[in-house]
Design a protein around this motif. Structure first.
Motif, PDB file in Angstrom:
ATOM      1  N   LYS A 166      43.540  68.486  43.651  1.00 10.22           N
ATOM      2  CA  LYS A 166      44.405  69.583  43.232  1.00 10.22           C
ATOM      3  C   LYS A 166      45.261  69.225  42.027  1.00 10.22           C
ATOM      4  N   GLY A 167      45.137  68.000  41.520  1.00 12.56           N
ATOM      5  CA  GLY A 167      45.832  67.631  40.299  1.00 12.56           C
ATOM      6  C   GLY A 167      47.174  66.951  40.502  1.00 12.56           C
ATOM      7  N   GLU A 168      47.439  66.439  41.671  1.00 12.45           N
ATOM      8  CA  GLU A 168      48.711  65.745  41.883  1.00 12.45           C
ATOM      9  C   GLU A 168      48.705  64.409  41.145  1.00 12.45           C
ATOM     10  N   ASP A 169      49.866  64.058  40.594  1.00  9.20           N
ATOM     11  CA  ASP A 169      49.983  62.834  39.794  1.00  9.20           C
ATOM     12  C   ASP A 169      49.691  61.617  40.653  1.00  9.20           C
ATOM     13  N   THR A 170      48.907  60.719  40.099  1.00  4.88           N
ATOM     14  CA  THR A 170      48.535  59.509  40.814  1.00  4.88           C
ATOM     15  C   THR A 170      48.221  58.411  39.814  1.00  4.88           C
ATOM     16  N   SER A 331      62.937  61.347  56.470  1.00  2.00           N
ATOM     17  CA  SER A 331      63.399  61.113  55.096  1.00  2.00           C
ATOM     18  C   SER A 331      62.280  61.234  54.071  1.00  2.00           C
ATOM     19  N   ALA A 332      61.031  61.442  54.504  1.00  2.00           N
ATOM     20  CA  ALA A 332      59.910  61.539  53.569  1.00  2.00           C
ATOM     21  C   ALA A 332      59.847  62.926  52.961  1.00  2.00           C
ATOM     22  N   THR A 333      59.360  62.979  51.725  1.00  2.00           N
ATOM     23  CA  THR A 333      59.212  64.247  51.010  1.00  2.00           C
ATOM     24  C   THR A 333      57.785  64.736  51.149  1.00  2.00           C
ATOM     25  N   PRO A 334      57.566  65.936  51.672  1.00  2.00           N
ATOM     26  CA  PRO A 334      56.188  66.411  51.832  1.00  2.00           C
ATOM     27  C   PRO A 334      55.538  66.676  50.486  1.00  2.00           C
ATOM     28  N   ALA A 335      54.215  66.702  50.496  1.00  2.00           N
ATOM     29  CA  ALA A 335      53.463  66.943  49.265  1.00  2.00           C
ATOM     30  C   ALA A 335      53.713  68.359  48.771  1.00  2.00           C
ATOM     31  N   ALA A 336      53.693  68.512  47.438  1.00  2.00           N
ATOM     32  CA  ALA A 336      53.958  69.829  46.858  1.00  2.00           C
ATOM     33  C   ALA A 336      52.872  70.828  47.210  1.00  2.00           C
ATOM     34  N   GLY A 337      51.649  70.363  47.391  1.00  2.00           N
ATOM     35  CA  GLY A 337      50.553  71.270  47.693  1.00  2.00           C
ATOM     36  C   GLY A 337      50.270  71.452  49.162  1.00  2.00           C
ATOM     37  N   MET A 338      51.195  71.092  50.037  1.00  2.00           N
ATOM     38  CA  MET A 338      50.951  71.246  51.471  1.00  2.00           C
ATOM     39  C   MET A 338      50.897  72.723  51.826  1.00  2.00           C
TER      40      MET A 338
END
Length: 498
Positions: A166-170, A331-338
């Motif tokens: 989906k294009g997430e930065d990696t 405390s974790a941030t969920p993925a933007a594309g969830m």
């Protein structure tokens, strides 16, 4: 004149008539018994008499016949149950797909049960699940786990790859393998995957716990593996080695001298019985004998320096450690594309018990597989028909989601996680919780540092993930139609008007 009567021979009695039967001569003689079938007599078989068997034979025939009848009845009812659910979804196989559309695909998660191999899980899938998927013209991918932690890693890795597509930065781009090349080829050919509900099928309680753990790791954890901590050696180690390597005692050979001498001995040509010169007469000969009486003119050599002992390393885990721990979910941030709703799941029972003392339990389950086939068929048919709802709604109608059977979910520090995560944790944790009683005792032994314990650790869910989870559940109207199909009242291809 002599008398003629005195000279005549005596008259003999009249003999029996020719051709007379013995019965006429001996009317009181008993008839001879029949000798039986001559064919059986020639084969050595005894004469079979019409009589009841003995008490022991009656007991044997009763037990054997009862067990054989129970097995036959169970197999017959099992086939009927599978045929009922296959008939419920068979109309899907007759539907025509639009041009360029791929058939619907689900993901099947199965793992080797505790204490056993992957073969039993595969046989369970082929026996109860596969016939219904084939009847509904479904396609599927399989994520297998031979050891504990494999399904957790496979689930999280699939989600991370989806995030990369989906294009997430990696920092680590998606590797080009056979599957990725196949997806690109389909895109160039104009083929697209199913746009509707896909879903997952999870077999067994142990697989369900790993699936939930991988779901959290994939959506809440980072997309790239965390950096490994660099272990630096303490300065005291170098100080302890400095006096041994830097100092040299006069009159003693160093390690370098010893190495040079060894190399010279290897290159020196061998001579046989060398003759000593007169100048060496006063010099005592060196002896190569290792006996304590042998004399040596060489000075004592320095003891070789021992390398520094490295600290023991923790044992390597079977799989890479999770990218995020269960205690760091909040405390974790969920993925933007969830997505708003995660793919629904069908959790299928997998009763599996080992041990000689559990033989009565295993025999009882063997004779009642029809109930297991009916339960698995109902859940699988719901997945094929894409009928799903939230866990809270399913708990109101399905007793298998009863919160009372759920174990207390606690974190590693011992604090209760139910108050922080809400009642959703209770519902998900209650699914197939009774199967943990059948796990072998050797699984509950103490584990070494660095080893995972996904099966034994309590199931901890984050609210953001738990609220998005869905479960397949069959609609009451479809279940009623399945009952009519079993009775023969409804044709299998008939579809209920929606």
């Amino acid at each position: 004149m002599a008398d003629s009567s005195s000279s005549s021979p005596p008259i003999e009695p009249k003999s029996a008539a020719v051709g007379s039967s013995p019965a006429q001569t001996a009317p009181n003689a008993a008839p001879k018994a029949a000798e039986g079938n001559p064919a059986l007599r020639m084969m050595g078989l005894p004469r079979i008499r019409a009589r009841l068997p003995s008490r022991n034979w009656l007991i044997f025939f009763a037990l054997t016949g009862s067990f054989a009848s129970a097995v036959y009845y169970d197999k017959y009812q099992t086939k009927r149950a599978k045929a009922k659910w296959c008939g419920l979804v068979s109309h899907i196989s007759e539907e025509i797909l639009p041009p360029g559309a791929m058939p619907r695909k689900v993901t099947v998660y199965l793992a080797a049960p505790p204490g056993d191999g992957i073969r039993s899980a595969r046989e369970h899938f082929h026996e109860y699940v596969k016939p219904i998927l084939v009847a509904g013209a479904m396609d599927w991918d399989v994520v297998e786990g031979r050891r504990e932690g494999d399904v957790r890693w496979g689930t999280a890795e699939r989600i991370r790859k989806e995030r990369k597509r989906k294009g997430e930065d990696t920092t680590e781009p998606l590797e080009m393998n056979t599957k990725e090349a196949l997806l690109e080829a389909r895109e160039r050919a104009g083929l697209h995957e199913w746009q509707g509900v896909k879903g997952d099928i999870i077999i067994g309680r142990h697989t369900w716990k790993e699936y939930v753990r991988g779901l959290h790791e994939g959506w809440l954890g980072p997309i790239d593996p965390p950096a490994e901590p660099v272990v630096e050696a303490a300065p005291a180690d170098f100080e302890s080695l400095a006096p041994e390597t830097a100092q040299h005692t006069p009159g003693h050979s160093s390690l370098g001298d010893t190495a040079v001498k060894a190399a010279a001995d290897l290159t020196m040509p061998l001579t046989t019985n060398p003759t000593p010169s007169p100048s060496d007469a006063s010099t005592p000969l060196q002896s190569d004998d290792a006996s304590p009486t042998a004399s040596s003119a060489l000075p004592p050599t320095q003891t070789e320096a021992k390398p520094a002992e490295e600290p023991p390393k923790p044992p390597k885990s079977r799989r890479p450690p999770p990218y995020v721990s269960a205690s760091a979910y909040s405390s974790a941030t969920p993925a933007a594309g969830m997505p708003t709703d995660l793919g629904p799941a069908a959790i299928l029972p997998f009763p599996h018990v080992l041990g000689f003392l559990n033989t009565p339990t295993r025999v009882g389950r063997f004779l009642n597989r029809r109930h297991l086939a009916d339960d698995i068929g109902r859940r699988t048919a719901a997945a094929v028909l894409a009928s799903y709802q939230s866990f809270q709604e399913a708990a109101q109608f399905d007793s298998s989601f009863a919160p009372e059977t759920a174990s207390e979910s606690t974190e590693s520090d011992g604090s209760t996680a139910r108050a922080a995560l809400g009642s959703q944790d209770t519902v998900q944790n209650a699914v197939l919780a009774h199967e943990e009683r059948d796990w072998e005792k050797a699984l509950r032994k103490d584990r070494k540092a660095g080893e995972e314990s996904v099966w034994l650790d309590p199931m901890i869910l984050d609210r953001r993930i738990a609220e998005r989870m869905r479960v397949f559940r069959l609609d009451p109207a479809e279940e009623e139609r399945a009952t009519k199909i079993e009775r023969g009242e409804v044709e299998r291809a008939e579809v209920v008007d929606q």
